[in-house]
Write an enzyme that holds these catalytic residues in place. Structure first.
Site, mmCIF file in Angstrom:
data_model
loop_
_atom_site.group_PDB
_atom_site.id
_atom_site.type_symbol
_atom_site.label_atom_id
_atom_site.label_comp_id
_atom_site.label_asym_id
_atom_site.label_seq_id
_atom_site.Cartn_x
_atom_site.Cartn_y
_atom_site.Cartn_z
ATOM 1 N N ASN A 151 0.901 -1.116 -0.181
ATOM 2 C CA ASN A 151 -0.128 -0.083 -0.083
ATOM 3 C C ASN A 151 1.060 1.293 0.064
ATOM 4 O O ASN A 151 0.500 2.339 -0.531
ATOM 5 C CB ASN A 151 -1.160 -0.203 1.051
ATOM 6 C CG ASN A 151 -0.198 -0.074 2.757
ATOM 7 O OD1 ASN A 151 0.755 -0.740 2.687
ATOM 8 N ND2 ASN A 151 -0.954 0.694 3.142
ATOM 9 N N GLU A 249 4.103 -4.283 12.337
ATOM 10 C CA GLU A 249 3.130 -3.074 12.177
ATOM 11 C C GLU A 249 1.867 -3.797 11.291
ATOM 12 O O GLU A 249 2.125 -4.137 10.353
ATOM 13 C CB GLU A 249 3.551 -2.019 11.685
ATOM 14 C CG GLU A 249 3.101 -0.654 11.639
ATOM 15 C CD GLU A 249 1.940 -0.403 10.883
ATOM 16 O OE1 GLU A 249 0.667 -0.589 11.060
ATOM 17 O OE2 GLU A 249 2.146 -0.187 9.531
ATOM 18 N N CYS A 283 -2.998 1.752 6.735
ATOM 19 C CA CYS A 283 -3.228 1.112 8.228
ATOM 20 C C CYS A 283 -3.858 2.196 8.826
ATOM 21 O O CYS A 283 -4.483 1.667 9.960
ATOM 22 C CB CYS A 283 -1.766 0.536 8.664
ATOM 23 S SG CYS A 283 -0.633 1.831 8.635
#
Length: 482
Positions: A151, A249, A283
């Site tokens: 992303n 993460e 995110c």
């Protein structure tokens, strides 16, 4: 079409078998934008062998010289910014404007960590023994593996590489299979500006073929991973019991609370930006809104007005504000989430499980979607990595905070209010690693420590000075002069 190899021991190489993986354009799956090597376990051994040597060389390189390499890479990224941004659009799908911001922040990361080279490091300590002094030394770990997502295919590698390289480690980076081209370009840049051979190696290939070889290497000292929660948790299990440091993460289900005294016009604009920019594939994207009931209708109307102004299409087309999602498989997964929510009695306010009008049938396009939801629906808890926003009305501030915290994740949260006391109560009580007031859940700068709580990630923070802690070990030294 871009055909390129991996950086191994300072040289761009193909695989031992010659097998490749096609990289396609999310806006048109029939367009192959590049090919990269499908590496094998044997290839992985070569990368690690070079990295072991590179780690020794880089550790002995002065920290100022390391900083100069990072600074040179930052300058090169800026010089090639247009090409890099267009490549991001081609293989990932985000808009050209979004890609340009990503390239700029990538250069900022390298410049920021280059600047850290001139900060004090280590410290002197008093020692109770006569004629003795003590000091603390921060050393590199050795060979570190970076596993990065699709992303933010350039920014996330920079976020990890900057501190890892400045600290003196050799880096092996495995980009997402969907978006490897931009990482190989970044490796080329570092090779061009004089990074010693072996200090950076790249790995492309399918996880099922090379994942075991990457994690089983005896030289491996740390893994920094950004990606899905399920993969991150599995990674932690695989490395448990070994002296390998792990940073993860992972996912998020980020929420914004809108209180009764909020500026609704500002809140609506920021919510739409946080939820639908980058097609919701961040995110930190806003996926839940909790609004005090008295202003709920006003907020929903304002959000819908902004949503109607969004234009979905290929990221490099004129006037586009929302690009495609990364793949047809991702689109199907998002549609399944929407259909399930509607089956559980969520109310569709905008969008839905269908592509917008006027886009290519070969593109992975999703209509930005707004749902009125309840806390007992799966859409309230499950991460939907796409342009889908759920909204829930509550009675008061305390209920809003409770709803924001009603999640296994804890990455980002925000509150919109004109009451400083309410803002401070939210900051104190929000169970999230990143908390904003009158800003969206997105938008963190390179020097801000970054990372979440709960299933959003491990205790190690990324970005800022905190990031260096993960990539270094602490040694305490006592010296007695005789």
């Amino acid at each position: 079409m871009k055909i390129t190899g991996n950086l191994i021991d300072g040289t761009i190489l193909d695989t031992s078998t010659g097998e490749t993986i096609d990289v396609t354009n999310p806006a048109d799956s029939q367009q192959v934008v590049g090919r990269v090597p499908a590496m094998t376990a044997q290839d992985i051994q070569s990368v690690y062998g070079a990295a072991v040597t590179g780690a020794r060389i880089w550790r002995e390189t002065g920290v100022l010289a390391r900083g100069e390499i990072l600074q040179a890479a930052a300058a090169c990224v800026r010089d090639e910014s247009d090409m890099l941004a267009r490549l991001i659009v081609q293989e990932m799908g985000k808009t050209l404007a979004e890609a340009r911001v990503e390239v700029k922040k990538t250069a900022d990361f390298f410049d920021y960590y280059a600047g850290q080279a001139r900060l004090p490091y280590g410290e002197l300590l008093a020692d109770g023994r006569p004629g003795t002094y003590a000091r603390v030394v921060h050393e590199p770990l050795g060979v570190v593996l970076l596993i990065t997502p699709w992303n933010d295919p350039l920014l996330t590698p920079a976020r990890k590489m900057g501190p890892a390289l400045l600290a003196g480690n050799a880096v092996i980076i495995k980009p997402a299979t969907a978006t490897p081209l931009i990482v190989l370009e970044l490796a080329r840049i570092f090779n061009t500006v004089g990074l010693p051979a072996g200090v950076l190696g790249t790995v492309t290939g399918r996880g099922r073929d090379i994942g075991g070889s990457l994690l089983e290497a005896k030289a491996l000292k740390a893994v920094s991973f950004t990606g899905s929660t399920s993969v991150g948790l599995e990674l932690q299990k695989q490395l448990a019991g070994r002296p390998v440091r792990v940073q993860t993460e992972m996912g998020g289900k980020n929420a914004i609370a809108v209180l009764a005294d909020a500026d609704i016009a500002v809140a609506a604009k920021e919510i739409v930006s946080g939820a639908f920019a980058q097609a919701g594939q961040r995110c930190t994207a806003t996926s839940r809104v909790v609004v005090v009931r008295g202003v709920a209708d006003q907020l929903i109307a304002a959000i819908r007005e902004h949503m109607l102004a969004l234009k979905v299409g290929a990221g490099d087309a004129e006037g586009i504000t929302v690009g495609p999602v990364v793949s047809a498989a991702a689109r199907k997964e998002i549609f399944d989430h929407i259909d399930r929510a509607l089956g559980e009695s969520a109310e569709l306010l905008e969008g839905g499980a269908h592509p917008p009008e006027g886009v290519s049938e070969h593109g992975a396009f999703v209509s930005p979607t707004l749902l009125r939801v309840t806390r007992d629906q799966a859409i309230w808890r499950d991460e939907v990595f796409g342009p889908v926003l759920g909204i829930l009305a509550v009675d008061n501030e305390q209920q809003a905070i409770e709803a924001v915290n009603d999640s296994d994740y804890g990455l980002a949260a925000a509150v919109f209010t004109s009451d400083l006391g309410a803002a401070e109560r939210f900051i104190t009580q929000a169970e999230a690693g990143q908390v904003s007031v009158n800003h969206p859940t997105t938008g963190w700068d390179v020097h801000h420590p970054f990372g979440g709580f709960g299933y959003s990630g491990s205790p190690f923070k990324e970005q800022g000075l905190d990031a260096l802690q993960f990539y270094t070990r602490t040694k305490t030294v006592a010296v007695r002069a005789l």
